[in-house]
Scaffold this motif. Structure first.
Motif, PDB file in Angstrom:
ATOM      1  N   ASP A 216       0.864  -1.179   0.000  1.00 58.13           N
ATOM      2  CA  ASP A 216       0.000   0.000   0.000  1.00 58.13           C
ATOM      3  C   ASP A 216       0.899   1.227   0.000  1.00 58.13           C
ATOM      4  O   ASP A 216       1.392   1.657   1.034  1.00 58.13           O
ATOM      5  CB  ASP A 216      -0.909   0.000   1.227  1.00 58.13           C
ATOM      6  CG  ASP A 216      -2.022   1.020   1.078  1.00 58.13           C
ATOM      7  OD1 ASP A 216      -1.713   2.206   0.823  1.00 58.13           O
ATOM      8  OD2 ASP A 216      -3.202   0.645   1.185  1.00 58.13           O
TER       9      ASP A 216
ATOM     10  N   SER B 284       0.589   4.425   2.176  1.00 60.33           N
ATOM     11  CA  SER B 284       0.966   4.453   3.587  1.00 60.33           C
ATOM     12  C   SER B 284       2.420   4.900   3.758  1.00 60.33           C
ATOM     13  O   SER B 284       2.942   4.917   4.862  1.00 60.33           O
ATOM     14  CB  SER B 284       0.758   3.076   4.218  1.00 60.33           C
ATOM     15  OG  SER B 284       1.635   2.127   3.639  1.00 60.33           O
TER      16      SER B 284
ATOM     17  N   TYR C 122       5.489   7.202   4.297  1.00 57.50           N
ATOM     18  CA  TYR C 122       5.804   8.539   4.801  1.00 57.50           C
ATOM     19  C   TYR C 122       7.264   8.602   5.196  1.00 57.50           C
ATOM     20  O   TYR C 122       7.896   7.567   5.424  1.00 57.50           O
ATOM     21  CB  TYR C 122       4.889   8.956   5.953  1.00 57.50           C
ATOM     22  CG  TYR C 122       5.020   8.129   7.198  1.00 57.50           C
ATOM     23  CD1 TYR C 122       4.199   7.025   7.394  1.00 57.50           C
ATOM     24  CD2 TYR C 122       5.936   8.456   8.182  1.00 57.50           C
ATOM     25  CE1 TYR C 122       4.299   6.271   8.531  1.00 57.50           C
ATOM     26  CE2 TYR C 122       6.046   7.698   9.332  1.00 57.50           C
ATOM     27  CZ  TYR C 122       5.229   6.609   9.503  1.00 57.50           C
ATOM     28  OH  TYR C 122       5.335   5.855  10.642  1.00 57.50           O
TER      29      TYR C 122
ATOM     30  N   HIS D 152      10.612  11.382   6.902  1.00 54.57           N
ATOM     31  CA  HIS D 152      10.975  12.596   7.619  1.00 54.57           C
ATOM     32  C   HIS D 152      12.439  12.893   7.368  1.00 54.57           C
ATOM     33  O   HIS D 152      13.264  12.023   7.549  1.00 54.57           O
ATOM     34  CB  HIS D 152      10.738  12.438   9.118  1.00 54.57           C
ATOM     35  CG  HIS D 152      11.282  13.597   9.907  1.00 54.57           C
ATOM     36  ND1 HIS D 152      10.636  14.804   9.950  1.00 54.57           N
ATOM     37  CD2 HIS D 152      12.422  13.740  10.638  1.00 54.57           C
ATOM     38  CE1 HIS D 152      11.351  15.644  10.695  1.00 54.57           C
ATOM     39  NE2 HIS D 152      12.433  15.023  11.111  1.00 54.57           N
TER      40      HIS D 152
ATOM     41  N   ARG E  61      -4.920  -1.709   1.858  1.00 60.39           N
ATOM     42  CA  ARG E  61      -6.013  -1.402   2.781  1.00 60.39           C
ATOM     43  C   ARG E  61      -7.344  -2.015   2.352  1.00 60.39           C
ATOM     44  O   ARG E  61      -8.312  -1.992   3.096  1.00 60.39           O
ATOM     45  CB  ARG E  61      -6.166   0.108   2.922  1.00 60.39           C
ATOM     46  CG  ARG E  61      -6.682   0.795   1.679  1.00 60.39           C
ATOM     47  CD  ARG E  61      -6.543   2.283   1.753  1.00 60.39           C
ATOM     48  NE  ARG E  61      -5.153   2.698   1.640  1.00 60.39           N
ATOM     49  CZ  ARG E  61      -4.735   3.967   1.646  1.00 60.39           C
ATOM     50  NH1 ARG E  61      -5.607   4.932   1.800  1.00 60.39           N
ATOM     51  NH2 ARG E  61      -3.459   4.253   1.518  1.00 60.39           N
ATOM     52  N   GLN E  62      -7.393  -2.512   1.111  1.00 59.79           N
ATOM     53  CA  GLN E  62      -8.656  -3.026   0.577  1.00 59.79           C
ATOM     54  C   GLN E  62      -8.726  -4.554   0.591  1.00 59.79           C
ATOM     55  O   GLN E  62      -9.670  -5.141   0.058  1.00 59.79           O
ATOM     56  CB  GLN E  62      -8.854  -2.526  -0.854  1.00 59.79           C
ATOM     57  CG  GLN E  62      -8.793  -1.022  -0.953  1.00 59.79           C
ATOM     58  CD  GLN E  62      -8.979  -0.504  -2.367  1.00 59.79           C
ATOM     59  OE1 GLN E  62      -9.604  -1.155  -3.204  1.00 59.79           O
ATOM     60  NE2 GLN E  62      -8.426   0.654  -2.655  1.00 59.79           N
TER      61      GLN E  62
ATOM     62  N   PRO F 229     -12.142  -6.327   2.173  1.00 58.20           N
ATOM     63  CA  PRO F 229     -13.326  -6.366   1.300  1.00 58.20           C
ATOM     64  C   PRO F 229     -13.083  -7.102  -0.015  1.00 58.20           C
ATOM     65  O   PRO F 229     -13.995  -7.747  -0.545  1.00 58.20           O
ATOM     66  CB  PRO F 229     -13.648  -4.881   1.061  1.00 58.20           C
ATOM     67  CG  PRO F 229     -12.437  -4.113   1.485  1.00 58.20           C
ATOM     68  CD  PRO F 229     -11.761  -4.948   2.522  1.00 58.20           C
TER      69      PRO F 229
ATOM     70  N   PRO G 194      -1.555  -6.340   8.858  1.00 57.80           N
ATOM     71  CA  PRO G 194      -0.717  -5.284   8.273  1.00 57.80           C
ATOM     72  C   PRO G 194       0.710  -5.381   8.800  1.00 57.80           C
ATOM     73  O   PRO G 194       0.914  -5.636   9.982  1.00 57.80           O
ATOM     74  CB  PRO G 194      -1.391  -3.995   8.782  1.00 57.80           C
ATOM     75  CG  PRO G 194      -2.739  -4.390   9.260  1.00 57.80           C
ATOM     76  CD  PRO G 194      -2.610  -5.789   9.727  1.00 57.80           C
TER      77      PRO G 194
ATOM     78  N   LEU H 182       4.693  -3.546   8.593  1.00 54.54           N
ATOM     79  CA  LEU H 182       5.360  -2.289   8.275  1.00 54.54           C
ATOM     80  C   LEU H 182       6.758  -2.528   7.724  1.00 54.54           C
ATOM     81  O   LEU H 182       7.550  -3.230   8.323  1.00 54.54           O
ATOM     82  CB  LEU H 182       5.443  -1.476   9.566  1.00 54.54           C
ATOM     83  CG  LEU H 182       5.344   0.013   9.391  1.00 54.54           C
ATOM     84  CD1 LEU H 182       4.340   0.544  10.404  1.00 54.54           C
ATOM     85  CD2 LEU H 182       6.665   0.665   9.587  1.00 54.54           C
TER      86      LEU H 182
END
Lengths: 198, 198
Positions: free
Chosen positions: A142, A145, A147, A149, A177-178, A181, A195, A197
């Motif tokens: 995904d 998601s 990000y 810094h 994220r889908q 469903p 999930p 990371l």
């Protein structure tokens, strides 16, 4: 797969290999199949995941398919170089699988659905060849998601570009994220999504 | 803490408690201190994390501080109700800690730095009271990593609001991604950051 967003280059084959090694612990730590399982790996590409699967599950037999004959050749080479003999490769399309109903005990799909215009239909096709009570393991990313810094406009734009281009090709870089469903729409009951990371 | 973005209500105390129980496995599974450790919990609030810490480390002694006397009363009650006797509470400010240098073997901070205008300075204050070779455990969130499916404008706005309001109060709801540079700025070497997904 004509709309594979990352292209079919040598650099990409190397990236897939690096990615597979880097994520091996994260993605494969709990992918262990009962001994004797017949497993379909759908969309094996150049075989980066295939090698890990076959090594971690030496008592299972894999049929690994892909639409791209050239990717299959590379996959075959990778599996041979690793000294693994429990994989059979076959050129095939997920949407017209050349297998009878309930041929497999397990199905494994990794970074494939994100490239398909109708992933739920693909899941239904895969479900047809999975025996009743068998499990499907689906690994997808995904990119929404992501990000970092410090976040620079260039970093953000790079990721957004991938998302947009993949969408333009009919894929979906935000598919992670889908999954719940989607699995339900594919006819699977009680999906369990974990999930992870990177 | 005047600028605590979630406020000091009974509802918030309950939310903190619910959150602590929900995240106990995720946050505390590897928070185990050597027997006999003297540990400073800085910013214990109403004691939701304190109870877990003290229970999981029965052979360690905790000093749990907070700036809010009313939060400390609730924390004391929670620890007492849990039958734990290895925690001493003290009203104190992270920026003027009433402890001698190197008083503690370990420091634990959870969901605190995100509310401070100068988290690096807070880390330096905590480092002063930590013995050489001691460890600090910092747990912080990153609300910018939130995503959902389907995403509605209202859902997105809700999270953005929290980020903006917290920033307006001098805090930082996106602090998670900054922990590595922050710990370095706080004087700690070789930070080890392990992102976890809620």
């Amino acid at each position: 797969m004509e709309n594979y967003v990352h292209g079919y280059t040598e650099t990409e084959a190397r990236r897939l290999q690096d990615q597979a090694v880097t994520l091996a612990g994260l993605l494969h730590r709990d992918v262990r199949f009962p001994a004797g399982s017949r497993i379909l790996e759908a969309g094996c590409g150049t075989g980066s995941q295939t090698v890990l699967l076959a090594r971690n599950n030496p008592d299972s037999r894999f049929v690994s398919i892909d639409v791209s004959p050239s990717s299959l050749l590379q996959a075959e080479e990778a599996v041979g170089a690793a000294g693994l003999t429990n994989v059979r490769f076959e050129q095939a399309d997920i949407f017209s699988l050349p297998f009878a109903e309930e041929t497999f005990d397990q199905v494994f799909v990794c970074f494939v659905l994100e490239h398909l215009a109708d992933p739920a239909a693909a899941l239904r096709c895969l479900r047809r060849v999975l025996r009743k009570g068998g499990d499907i393991t689906v690994v997808e990313g995904d990119h929404g998601s992501f990000y970092c810094h410090p976040e620079t406009p260039a970093a953000r734009r790079t990721v957004d570009c991938l998302v947009e281009i993949q969408a333009g090709l009919g894929g979906n870089a935000l598919i992670g994220r889908q999954l719940d469903p989607l699995l339900l729409a594919g006819g699977f009951s009680r999906p369990k999504v974990t999930p992870r990371l990177v």
